[in-house]
Design a protein around this motif. Structure first.
Motif, mmCIF file in Angstrom:
data_model
loop_
_atom_site.group_PDB
_atom_site.id
_atom_site.type_symbol
_atom_site.label_atom_id
_atom_site.label_comp_id
_atom_site.label_asym_id
_atom_site.label_seq_id
_atom_site.Cartn_x
_atom_site.Cartn_y
_atom_site.Cartn_z
ATOM 1 N N LEU A 18 0.829 -1.201 0.000
ATOM 2 C CA LEU A 18 0.000 0.000 0.000
ATOM 3 C C LEU A 18 0.869 1.259 0.000
ATOM 4 C CD1 LEU A 18 -2.780 1.308 0.147
ATOM 5 C CD2 LEU A 18 -2.670 1.092 2.654
ATOM 6 N N ILE A 19 1.901 1.219 0.852
ATOM 7 C CA ILE A 19 2.809 2.380 0.918
ATOM 8 C C ILE A 19 3.526 2.567 -0.420
ATOM 9 C CG2 ILE A 19 4.909 3.265 2.000
ATOM 10 C CD1 ILE A 19 3.966 1.913 4.608
ATOM 11 N N ALA A 20 3.967 1.423 -0.996
ATOM 12 C CA ALA A 20 4.652 1.491 -2.292
ATOM 13 C C ALA A 20 3.724 2.049 -3.361
ATOM 14 C CB ALA A 20 5.159 0.112 -2.684
ATOM 15 N N SER A 21 2.450 1.610 -3.304
ATOM 16 C CA SER A 21 1.474 2.111 -4.278
ATOM 17 C C SER A 21 1.260 3.610 -4.110
ATOM 18 C CB SER A 21 0.151 1.362 -4.122
ATOM 19 O OG SER A 21 0.328 -0.017 -4.359
ATOM 20 N N LEU A 22 1.179 4.045 -2.839
ATOM 21 C CA LEU A 22 0.998 5.480 -2.579
ATOM 22 C C LEU A 22 2.207 6.286 -3.058
ATOM 23 C CD1 LEU A 22 -0.624 5.355 0.993
ATOM 24 C CD2 LEU A 22 -1.736 6.014 -1.160
ATOM 25 N N LEU A 23 3.398 5.731 -2.787
ATOM 26 C CA LEU A 23 4.606 6.425 -3.237
ATOM 27 C C LEU A 23 4.675 6.495 -4.761
ATOM 28 C CD1 LEU A 23 7.263 4.971 -0.737
ATOM 29 C CD2 LEU A 23 6.303 7.294 -0.769
ATOM 30 N N PHE A 24 4.303 5.385 -5.407
ATOM 31 C CA PHE A 24 4.305 5.369 -6.868
ATOM 32 C C PHE A 24 3.295 6.370 -7.425
ATOM 33 C CE2 PHE A 24 2.568 3.784 -10.871
ATOM 34 C CZ PHE A 24 3.722 3.725 -11.646
ATOM 35 N N ALA A 25 2.103 6.359 -6.772
ATOM 36 C CA ALA A 25 1.068 7.300 -7.216
ATOM 37 C C ALA A 25 1.524 8.740 -7.003
ATOM 38 C CB ALA A 25 -0.235 7.031 -6.466
ATOM 39 N N LEU A 26 2.178 8.996 -5.856
ATOM 40 C CA LEU A 26 2.686 10.340 -5.571
ATOM 41 C C LEU A 26 3.727 10.755 -6.606
ATOM 42 C CD1 LEU A 26 2.806 12.766 -3.594
ATOM 43 C CD2 LEU A 26 4.591 11.528 -2.354
ATOM 44 N N TYR A 27 4.620 9.817 -6.924
ATOM 45 C CA TYR A 27 5.663 10.113 -7.914
ATOM 46 C C TYR A 27 5.065 10.339 -9.299
ATOM 47 C CZ TYR A 27 9.632 9.432 -11.041
ATOM 48 O OH TYR A 27 10.570 9.590 -12.019
ATOM 49 N N TYR A 28 4.117 9.447 -9.665
ATOM 50 C CA TYR A 28 3.580 9.481 -11.028
ATOM 51 C C TYR A 28 2.662 10.675 -11.256
ATOM 52 C CZ TYR A 28 1.532 7.794 -15.375
ATOM 53 O OH TYR A 28 1.117 7.682 -16.680
ATOM 54 N N PRO A 33 4.933 14.994 -13.022
ATOM 55 C CA PRO A 33 4.461 16.181 -13.755
ATOM 56 C C PRO A 33 5.266 17.442 -13.417
ATOM 57 C CG PRO A 33 2.613 14.933 -12.917
ATOM 58 C CD PRO A 33 3.837 14.326 -12.311
ATOM 59 N N LYS A 34 5.675 17.548 -12.126
ATOM 60 C CA LYS A 34 6.477 18.707 -11.738
ATOM 61 C C LYS A 34 7.819 18.703 -12.461
ATOM 62 C CE LYS A 34 3.738 20.687 -8.720
ATOM 63 N NZ LYS A 34 3.213 22.056 -8.952
ATOM 64 N N LYS A 35 8.410 17.494 -12.577
ATOM 65 C CA LYS A 35 9.678 17.397 -13.292
ATOM 66 C C LYS A 35 9.512 17.795 -14.756
ATOM 67 C CE LYS A 35 12.257 13.954 -10.616
ATOM 68 N NZ LYS A 35 12.942 12.636 -10.663
ATOM 69 N N ASP A 36 8.412 17.307 -15.347
ATOM 70 C CA ASP A 36 8.147 17.679 -16.741
ATOM 71 C C ASP A 36 7.954 19.190 -16.873
ATOM 72 O OD1 ASP A 36 8.321 15.049 -17.465
ATOM 73 O OD2 ASP A 36 6.148 14.691 -17.353
ATOM 74 N N GLU A 37 7.260 19.762 -15.873
ATOM 75 C CA GLU A 37 7.036 21.215 -15.887
ATOM 76 C C GLU A 37 8.361 21.967 -15.752
ATOM 77 O OE1 GLU A 37 4.502 24.588 -13.385
ATOM 78 O OE2 GLU A 37 4.194 22.446 -12.990
#
Length: 229
Positions: A18-28, A33-37
């Motif tokens: 669950l934590i990994a999923s949250l981290l992945f979701a946070l990153y993705y 998007p911030k990095k792309d920006e």
């Protein structure tokens, strides 16, 4: 007991997932998007910097191109000023007179618009005395003012003439020639219209009491341009 441990391990594993999923979701959904920006903004900044450099080069090139006409204009204004500047003519004549050891005995102006006495002239010392002498002689002189040999219909209407004539004396012929050469060297255009020279004869040279001065009446025309800003 074994079931309890397996259940606990499963719970921990699910929590980790669950934590990994949250981290992945946070990153993705947030960080990526911030990095792309950031990348887009960096690319935009780089593009702007390139445009700025290009504009700076264009401005430098434009300034260099503009500098040449400005220099040419300044040089031209020295040769043909935008005003009569009669006071500067007087200063130049007095300075040349002192340098060459000659002597001007009279000076008469005709600037085709108004007499020298009415010109806006701010002078001091020798120049002021010279102009006072000119004005006094102009008032006493009933002869026709000097007229340039240049036909006015052949020049642009904005180009105005200032013609003046003067009597000059020199002890030597070389001094007289030097005076005329110095007049031609002035930055302002000076056209020598006529020169009428009187040189003492051989008998006068032998007579110690005779006047050995070489005399000349010189007429000069200079110009000013009313169209200059």
């Amino acid at each position: 007991m074994t079931k309890y441990l397996n259940s606990k391990k499963s719970g921990i594993l699910l929590l980790v997932l669950l934590i990994a999923s949250l981290l992945f979701a946070l990153y993705y959904y947030v960080i990526l998007p911030k990095k792309d920006e950031v990348r887009a903004k960096e690319a935009s900044i780089q593009s702007l910097q390139t445009e700025i450099k290009s504009l700076e080069q264009s401005l430098t090139s434009f300034d260099e191109q503009l500098e040449v006409p400005m220099q040419e204009t300044l040089e031209m204004q020295k040769k043909v000023p935008s005003a009569r500047a009669v006071e500067q003519v007087l200063r130049d004549m007095v300075e040349i007179e002192e340098v060459t050891g000659t002597r001007m005995e009279s000076l008469t102006f005709n600037n085709y618009d108004e007499p020298v006495a009415n010109a806006n002239v701010d002078q001091t010392n020798t120049v002021a005395e010279a102009e006072a002498k000119v004005n006094e002689e102009n008032q006493e002189n009933t002869e026709t003012p000097p007229v340039s040999t240049i036909a006015q219909e052949n020049i642009p209407p904005e180009l105005k003439l200032v013609t003046f004539t003067f009597d000059i004396g020199a002890l030597t012929f070389d001094s007289m020639v030097t005076f005329l050469k110095e007049v031609e060297k002035l930055e302002r255009v000076m056209k020598i219209d006529t020169i009428n020279m009187t040189i003492p004869g051989e008998q006068e040279k032998l007579d110690k009491e005779a006047d050995h001065t070489i005399k000349a009446t010189v007429q000069i025309t200079t110009f000013y341009y009313e169209g200059q800003e």
